[in-house]
Enzyme design. Structure first.
Site, PDB file in Angstrom:
ATOM      1  N   ASP A  40      47.242  42.136  47.602  1.00  0.00           N
ATOM      2  CA  ASP A  40      47.570  41.716  46.229  1.00  0.00           C
ATOM      3  C   ASP A  40      48.902  42.339  45.828  1.00  0.00           C
ATOM      4  OD1 ASP A  40      47.334  41.328  43.193  1.00  0.00           O
ATOM      5  OD2 ASP A  40      45.411  40.536  43.827  1.00  0.00           O
ATOM      6  N   ASP A  66      53.017  40.141  48.328  1.00  0.00           N
ATOM      7  CA  ASP A  66      53.414  39.067  47.408  1.00  0.00           C
ATOM      8  C   ASP A  66      53.417  37.798  48.249  1.00  0.00           C
ATOM      9  OD1 ASP A  66      54.743  37.113  45.983  1.00  0.00           O
ATOM     10  OD2 ASP A  66      56.236  38.477  45.142  1.00  0.00           O
ATOM     11  N   VAL A  67      52.479  36.906  47.946  1.00  0.00           N
ATOM     12  CA  VAL A  67      52.271  35.748  48.824  1.00  0.00           C
ATOM     13  C   VAL A  67      53.462  34.788  48.843  1.00  0.00           C
ATOM     14  CG1 VAL A  67      49.753  35.812  48.708  1.00  0.00           C
ATOM     15  CG2 VAL A  67      51.027  34.466  47.008  1.00  0.00           C
ATOM     16  N   TYR A 158      49.687  22.701  37.852  1.00  0.00           N
ATOM     17  CA  TYR A 158      48.503  23.310  38.473  1.00  0.00           C
ATOM     18  C   TYR A 158      47.765  22.263  39.299  1.00  0.00           C
ATOM     19  CZ  TYR A 158      44.314  26.219  38.977  1.00  0.00           C
ATOM     20  OH  TYR A 158      43.268  26.958  39.486  1.00  0.00           O
ATOM     21  N   LYS A 162      47.136  22.358  43.412  1.00  0.00           N
ATOM     22  CA  LYS A 162      45.767  22.465  43.932  1.00  0.00           C
ATOM     23  C   LYS A 162      45.383  21.227  44.728  1.00  0.00           C
ATOM     24  CE  LYS A 162      44.830  26.600  42.597  1.00  0.00           C
ATOM     25  NZ  LYS A 162      44.571  27.657  43.603  1.00  0.00           N
ATOM     26  N   THR A 193      36.926  34.789  35.083  1.00  0.00           N
ATOM     27  CA  THR A 193      37.851  35.789  35.639  1.00  0.00           C
ATOM     28  C   THR A 193      39.020  35.939  34.667  1.00  0.00           C
ATOM     29  OG1 THR A 193      39.425  34.327  36.761  1.00  0.00           O
ATOM     30  CG2 THR A 193      37.386  34.839  37.962  1.00  0.00           C
TER      31      THR A 193
END
Ligand code: NAP
Length: 251
Positions: A40, A66-67, A158, A162, A193
């Site tokens: 993360d 950091d992806v 978004y 996705k 979350t």
């Protein structure tokens, strides 16, 4: 729930592991016997997750990743292999959300969404694949969303990212179908979350009312689906999309 040793012998790298659904994956995968590399950008939170898992008898280590940075990916994969000698399992979970429709999404917002939610999923598969292939029995789960299956107003970028993850998963599944790497996508509905932000009581009630089961899910509800897909129980399963959404996508 007893999940015993379903992932014994597996080494999993989970992104976005400091919070929410990623944290749920670290906890559930460790309970199932996996060695877990929790990755993360939130270092303190990520280390706390790992410390709690290890205190409960699990085996997890934290790495900062950091992806959106390929250099970080290469280092994280190398870290996993140096720590545990192998990498069998990848959960591409890190993600962000912000609202934004056709006219009010900004170019920066769009590019950031694509970088974190979409391009990073490719980076992760690309960086991990050489190690996954070496094992001859590996699995990737890409966390998409119910919003990768259906549309809604006001979250254009978004949905775009996705939905892309859904077909990136199926395409990768077919590319590696004879080489021992299974690739599937998981599509959470509304899961309680921090990504949801501070919901007003009214909005909370509205969301619950839209879910056939009448409540939001828990991070571990998603992790249990990934647990199956990453275990050898799913040896014949690749390229599928698994909604975990309290019945929402059936309505
Ligand atoms: P969350 O609680 O916000 O956790 C996401 C974690 O990923 C956070 O620790 C976040 O750090 C981290 N992260 C963000 N950008 C990153 C980056 N560039 N590199 C590495 N880590 C990064 O969110 P969540 O609800 O668990 O979401 C996890 C995944 O599930 C996401 O892909 C999300 O789209 C998907 N999902 C969630 C829901 C839901 O209802 N919760 C529904 C469908 C799909 P920061 O806190 O600094 O951002």
């Amino acid at each position: 729930m007893e999940i015993g040793s379903l992932l014994k012998g597996k080494t999993a790298l989970v992104t976005g592991a400091a919070s929410g659904i990623g944290k749920g994956h670290v906890e559930v995968f460790a309970r199932a016997g996996a060695q877990v590399v929790a990755a993360d950008i939130q270092e303190d939170q990520g280390k706390a997750v790992v410390d709690a898992v290890n205190a409960a008898g699990g085996d997890a280590q934290f790495v900062r990743l950091d992806v959106t940075r390929m250099a970080d990916w290469k280092a994280a994969v190398a870290f996993a292999v140096s720590a545990y000698g192998q990498l069998t399992t990848l959960v591409n979970n890190a993600g962000i959300y912000h609202p934004g429709g056709v006219e009010d999404e900004t170019e920066d917002g769009w590019n950031r969404m694509v970088a974190v939610n979409q391009t990073a999923v490719w980076y992760g598969m690309k960086a991990a694949m050489p190690e996954l292939l070496k094992t001859g029995n590996a699995a990737i789960v890409n966390i998409s969303s119910l919003y990768g299956l259906i549309g809604s107003p006001g979250s254009l970028s978004y949905h775009a990212t996705k939905a892309a993850v859904r077909l990136m998963s199926k395409s990768a599944a077919l590319e590696y179908v004879k080489r021992g790497v299974r690739v599937n996508s998981v599509h959470p509905g509304q899961i309680r979350t921090p990504i949801l932000g501070n919901l007003t009581a009214e909005l909370d009630a509205q969301i619950k009312a839209a879910i056939p089961m009448g409540d939001m899910g828990r991070p571990e509800d998603i992790a249990y689906g990934s647990l199956y897909l990453c275990s050898d129980l799913a040896a014949y399963v690749t390229g599928v999309e698994l909604p975990i959404d309290g019945g929402w996508s059936a309505a």
